[in-house]
Design a protein around this motif. Structure first.
Motif, PDB file in Angstrom:
ATOM      1  N   LEU A  47      42.439   1.372   5.539  1.00 19.01           N
ATOM      2  CA  LEU A  47      43.366   2.465   5.288  1.00 19.01           C
ATOM      3  C   LEU A  47      44.435   1.939   4.342  1.00 19.01           C
ATOM      4  O   LEU A  47      45.386   1.289   4.766  1.00 19.01           O
ATOM      5  N   ALA A  48      44.264   2.193   3.061  1.00 20.25           N
ATOM      6  CA  ALA A  48      45.164   1.636   2.050  1.00 20.25           C
ATOM      7  C   ALA A  48      46.234   2.638   1.646  1.00 20.25           C
ATOM      8  O   ALA A  48      45.948   3.828   1.485  1.00 20.25           O
ATOM      9  N   ASP A  49      47.457   2.137   1.477  1.00 21.81           N
ATOM     10  CA  ASP A  49      48.540   2.989   0.984  1.00 21.81           C
ATOM     11  C   ASP A  49      48.245   3.440  -0.453  1.00 21.81           C
ATOM     12  O   ASP A  49      48.449   4.598  -0.803  1.00 21.81           O
ATOM     13  N   HIS A  50      47.811   2.493  -1.278  1.00 19.61           N
ATOM     14  CA  HIS A  50      47.413   2.762  -2.660  1.00 19.61           C
ATOM     15  C   HIS A  50      46.102   2.031  -2.892  1.00 19.61           C
ATOM     16  O   HIS A  50      45.953   0.877  -2.466  1.00 19.61           O
ATOM     17  N   ALA A  51      45.155   2.670  -3.560  1.00 19.96           N
ATOM     18  CA  ALA A  51      43.879   2.022  -3.862  1.00 19.96           C
ATOM     19  C   ALA A  51      43.256   2.673  -5.088  1.00 19.96           C
ATOM     20  O   ALA A  51      43.283   3.892  -5.243  1.00 19.96           O
ATOM     21  N   ARG A  52      42.697   1.826  -5.954  1.00 14.43           N
ATOM     22  CA  ARG A  52      42.014   2.321  -7.155  1.00 14.43           C
ATOM     23  C   ARG A  52      40.912   1.346  -7.508  1.00 14.43           C
ATOM     24  O   ARG A  52      41.145   0.140  -7.606  1.00 14.43           O
ATOM     25  N   ARG A  53      39.692   1.862  -7.682  1.00 11.61           N
ATOM     26  CA  ARG A  53      38.591   1.001  -8.117  1.00 11.61           C
ATOM     27  C   ARG A  53      38.919   0.455  -9.502  1.00 11.61           C
ATOM     28  O   ARG A  53      39.482   1.165 -10.340  1.00 11.61           O
ATOM     29  N   THR A  54      38.578  -0.797  -9.744  1.00 13.84           N
ATOM     30  CA  THR A  54      38.916  -1.413 -11.031  1.00 13.84           C
ATOM     31  C   THR A  54      38.181  -0.751 -12.187  1.00 13.84           C
ATOM     32  O   THR A  54      38.675  -0.774 -13.311  1.00 13.84           O
ATOM     33  N   ASP A  55      37.031  -0.142 -11.921  1.00 13.95           N
ATOM     34  CA  ASP A  55      36.296   0.533 -12.996  1.00 13.95           C
ATOM     35  C   ASP A  55      36.836   1.944 -13.248  1.00 13.95           C
ATOM     36  O   ASP A  55      36.289   2.695 -14.045  1.00 13.95           O
ATOM     37  N   ASP A  56      37.931   2.302 -12.575  1.00 10.92           N
ATOM     38  CA  ASP A  56      38.543   3.624 -12.717  1.00 10.92           C
ATOM     39  C   ASP A  56      39.999   3.532 -13.200  1.00 10.92           C
ATOM     40  O   ASP A  56      40.780   4.440 -13.019  1.00 10.92           O
ATOM     41  N   ILE A  57      40.354   2.412 -13.821  1.00 12.86           N
ATOM     42  CA  ILE A  57      41.721   2.234 -14.310  1.00 12.86           C
ATOM     43  C   ILE A  57      41.754   2.517 -15.809  1.00 12.86           C
ATOM     44  O   ILE A  57      41.043   1.877 -16.580  1.00 12.86           O
ATOM     45  N   GLU A  58      42.577   3.478 -16.206  1.00  9.85           N
ATOM     46  CA  GLU A  58      42.776   3.780 -17.619  1.00  9.85           C
ATOM     47  C   GLU A  58      44.123   3.186 -18.020  1.00  9.85           C
ATOM     48  O   GLU A  58      45.182   3.730 -17.693  1.00  9.85           O
TER      49      GLU A  58
END
Length: 141
Positions: free
Chosen positions: A82-93
């Motif tokens: 359960l992450a406060d903030h999370a983003r897959r590295t292949d989804d970073i612009e």
């Protein structure tokens, strides 16, 4: 080969759900490797990259997710993150993140020094910096 069930949730949606061979969590006290048979545990998450190692029959490879804060529960059935903030590295612009960071700096700097709302923008700037750090380390690899 044994496997874990992993459920990765952020506040707005389910980010990942399925079996993994193993994973490495980023906790407030360092990295924690989790393999099938791991003892039950609840840990506080820190800032960094969680690595989910996929099973060979799913193509192998690693899914990387940048996180900031939250909790993980490890039990005999698997792992719930359960992450406060999370983003897959292949989804970073990177350009979008840079624009967001600059807007956060501008908004924060328009507030008086003692205004408690500055903390929101400081948190947003910290998250953007974490994402940009991952983008730069991926491009160096």
């Amino acid at each position: 080969m044994a496997e874990l069930t992993c459920q990765f949730v952020r506040p707005d949606r389910l980010l990942f759900e399925g079996p993994v061979a193993s994973l490495v969590l980023v906790t407030i006290s360092g990295e924690l490797g989790v393999w099938p048979g791991h003892a039950a545990e609840i840990c506080a998450l820190g800032d960094g990259v969680v690595r989910l190692r996929q099973r060979e029959k799913d193509g192998g490879g690693t899914i990387k997710v940048v996180i900031s804060g939250g909790y993980a529960e490890i039990n005999d059935k698997g792992v719930i993150i359960l992450a406060d903030h999370a983003r897959r590295t292949d989804d970073i612009e990177a350009d979008v993140v840079r624009d967001t960071r600059e807007a956060a700096f501008d908004a924060r700097d328009q507030l008086p020094e003692n205004d408690h709302r500055r903390a929101y923008y400081d948190s947003k700037i910290k998250w953007c910096n974490l994402l940009l750090k991952q983008v730069s380390s991926d491009s160096e690899a």
